[in-house]
Scaffold this motif. Structure first.
Motif, PDB file in Angstrom:
ATOM      1  N   SER A   1      64.105  17.758  23.473  1.00  0.00           N
ATOM      2  CA  SER A   1      63.217  18.917  23.348  1.00  0.00           C
ATOM      3  C   SER A   1      62.360  18.814  22.090  1.00  0.00           C
ATOM      4  O   SER A   1      62.706  18.075  21.159  1.00  0.00           O
ATOM      5  CB  SER A   1      64.044  20.207  23.313  1.00  0.00           C
ATOM      6  OG  SER A   1      64.823  20.343  24.479  1.00  0.00           O
TER       7      SER A   1
ATOM      8  N   HIS B   1      57.551  12.559  29.363  1.00  0.00           N
ATOM      9  CA  HIS B   1      58.416  12.405  28.188  1.00  0.00           C
ATOM     10  C   HIS B   1      58.060  11.095  27.488  1.00  0.00           C
ATOM     11  O   HIS B   1      58.260  10.008  28.046  1.00  0.00           O
ATOM     12  CB  HIS B   1      59.898  12.395  28.589  1.00  0.00           C
ATOM     13  CG  HIS B   1      60.361  13.658  29.229  1.00  0.00           C
ATOM     14  ND1 HIS B   1      60.222  13.899  30.577  1.00  0.00           N
ATOM     15  CD2 HIS B   1      60.964  14.761  28.695  1.00  0.00           C
ATOM     16  CE1 HIS B   1      60.722  15.094  30.863  1.00  0.00           C
ATOM     17  NE2 HIS B   1      61.174  15.633  29.747  1.00  0.00           N
TER      18      HIS B   1
ATOM     19  N   GLU C   1      65.604  18.090  31.275  1.00  0.00           N
ATOM     20  CA  GLU C   1      66.194  19.118  30.427  1.00  0.00           C
ATOM     21  C   GLU C   1      67.353  19.834  31.116  1.00  0.00           C
ATOM     22  O   GLU C   1      68.158  20.497  30.451  1.00  0.00           O
ATOM     23  CB  GLU C   1      65.130  20.148  30.026  1.00  0.00           C
ATOM     24  CG  GLU C   1      64.111  19.631  29.025  1.00  0.00           C
ATOM     25  CD  GLU C   1      63.063  18.708  29.621  1.00  0.00           C
ATOM     26  OE1 GLU C   1      62.330  18.066  28.849  1.00  0.00           O
ATOM     27  OE2 GLU C   1      62.983  18.609  30.875  1.00  0.00           O
TER      28      GLU C   1
END
Length: 512
Positions: free
Chosen positions: A255, A293, A456
């Motif tokens: 994150s 990502h 996530e």
């Protein structure tokens, strides 16, 4: 229900295979070591078939140890060390060993490129996200073409170690975007092989593996893999990614604001963002994990190897208790080691210098300093070096609550962990599990085959962490020390080329 999965991590010194349950707990594992060969100066190679057999053995043994749980294994997913290069013929037979990231024989070609190409070198970094360094296959290919022309001309393809293993299993040359990104031949914007980089390397796309996203998977095992593993043929195989980005995922540093610090023999610091982020001076890398990502940061050559070096000088006994004693004795020394600074470039350096000729040094030695000061300075110097890389990426986590997740052998030293917290002045969380790249591969695999909708949402139980709290009394002294470290590092950089040439000249003259 097939809710168990296997993560395979092909490392520089060993392959590790771990079976995880649906909550991310390791239930079986096996590993196999193999040597790193250095038969000439600068060489760092491995035998591809030794690694292939190590993967097969580790997979087979992990399946055997899993017992009845083998029937519940749904997929296998891969992690791999970056930057390897193997030349193979038209049958897929290796013409070279696997040339690893640690091989620096292409250093003259890197230096010549930086000197001759100037602005073009900057543009290459902006397209590929990889600083120019001998670790990258781009420059390994230049070295191979010029120093081993017969092999270069004979080669049908140039591949990485994971590509080679998957070819042996499936008969197809495929590579994932993360592994391709580490070659300095992949364009992060077009997600294709970079035309200008290919010209520099004098290869065509046909001589490289077919590109696939890290979520690509084979629907079932090949006959070869079924026999090698002992698994049911319906098990899927996810192509996976590289060890650094997957380690971030495995420790939960996925994150905004999350920073992963790893110190083994070498070290790295990485953070994750939704889009690619580059350093204006080309000092950090940026690799994909998935399309959304991207992992930015920097690798350092000198982590635990620096502590091992000072240990070997001061103590010949290899007992782990001696390591612990050295660390405990160094705790007697105040932060800053009374002004003794260690620049840890024992094996050259990648980030932030990107200088294979860099040399280590103690600066500030006086009669007051003893071996305990030297040990403390070594531990501090390795972390100050990582902090200098962090200073290049911390803009990405500005105005966020920063969380540091630390893994690697250094976590066995209470002093070293405290130094990390004190220099970063941030709480350091240490995961209970150690095989973060294997777990990261499995979490990516669950996303790839549709078990989770996002990374996530990784189905992992709340991890148990050890938390190290920074000592606020040490904040000012480490801020001062870091400024001094940076200044000394910059001053010494201008001397590394001359030192390197002097050392090489006199090694030859003495016959060493």
């Amino acid at each position: 229900m097939r809710n168990y999965a296997i993560g395979i991590d092909i490392g520089t010194t060993s392959t590790k295979v771990v079976l995880f349950d649906e909550k991310g707990a390791a239930v079986a594992h096996h590993s196999k070591n193999y040597p790193l060969l250095s038969e000439e100066p600068g060489a760092a190679e491995q035998k591809p078939d030794e690694i292939y057999e190590a993967v097969n053995e580790s997979l087979r043994e992990t399946v055997r140890k899993s017992g009845d749980l083998a029937e519940r294994i749904g997929f296998i997913s891969f992690s791999t060390a970056m930057h390897s290069l193997i030349a193979v013929d038209s049958d897929g037979t290796p013409l070279t060993n696997s040339i690893t990231w640690a091989d620096i024989r292409s250093e003259p070609y890197v230096a010549a490129y930086k000197s001759d190409y100037g602005d073009e070198a900057v543009e290459l970094y902006k397209r590929t996200g990889v600083p120019q360094h001998p670790m990258t296959p781009l420059f390994k290919l230049q070295w191979l073409k010029n120093d081993c022309p017969d092999i270069f001309q004979k080669a049908a393809r140039f591949v990485g170690i994971k590509d080679y293993i998957l070819f042996r299993w499936f008969g197809e040359w495929k590579t994932d975007h993360a592994s391709a990104a580490a070659t300095s031949l992949w364009n992060m914007h077009t997600k294709t092989w970079d035309e200008e980089a290919l010209k520099l390397a004098d290869v065509t796309p046909e001589k490289l593996p077919t590109l696939q996203p890290s979520t690509y998977y084979w629907e079932q095992l090949s006959d070869v893999l079924t026999k090698k593993s002992g698994l049911d043929s319906s098990v899927k195989v996810v192509i996976g990614a590289t060890d650094g980005p997957l380690s971030n995922l495995g420790v939960g540093a996925i994150s905004p604001g999350d920073v992963a610090v790893t110190i083994g023999t070498s070290g790295a610091i990485r953070t994750t963002s939704a889009t690619p982020i580059l350093d204006t001076d080309g000092r950090t890398f940026c690799y994909p994990l998935t399309e959304n990502h991207w992992v930015s940061g920097g690798p350092v050559n000198n982590g635990g190897i620096a502590f091992q070096w000072i240990h070997d000088i001061l103590q010949k006994d290899s007992d782990s208790a001696v390591h612990e004693k050295l660390s405990r004795d160094a705790e007697q020394i105040q932060p800053g080691a009374e002004g003794l600074v260690f620049l840890p470039y024992l094996t050259g350096e990648r980030a932030p210098l990107w200088d294979a000729q860099a040399k280590a040094s103690f600066i500030g030695l006086t009669l007051r300093h003893d071996h305990n000061h030297m040990v403390r300075a070594v531990l501090e110097g390795t972390i100050l070096n990582l902090f200098s890389v962090y200073s290049l990426i911390k803009g990405q986590v500005a105005d966020m609550e920063v969380k540091i997740f630390a893994t690697g052998g250094f976590t066995n030293s209470p002093l070293w962990k405290q130094i990390v917290a004190d220099i970063f002045q941030t709480k350091v969380s240490i995961p209970e599990h150690t095989e973060s790249s294997c777990l990261g591969a499995v979490l990516l695999g669950r996303f790839a085959i549709g078990e989770t909708k996002t990374l996530e949402e990784a189905p992992v139980e709340t991890k148990q962490y050890e938390e190290i709290t920074p000592n606020p009394d040490h904040k000012t002294i480490y801020e001062e020390l870091f400024q001094l470290y940076q200044s000394l590092s910059e001053t010494m950089q201008s001397q590394y080329k001359a030192l390197h040439e002097f050392q090489n000249k006199h090694k030859k003259e003495s016959g060493k």
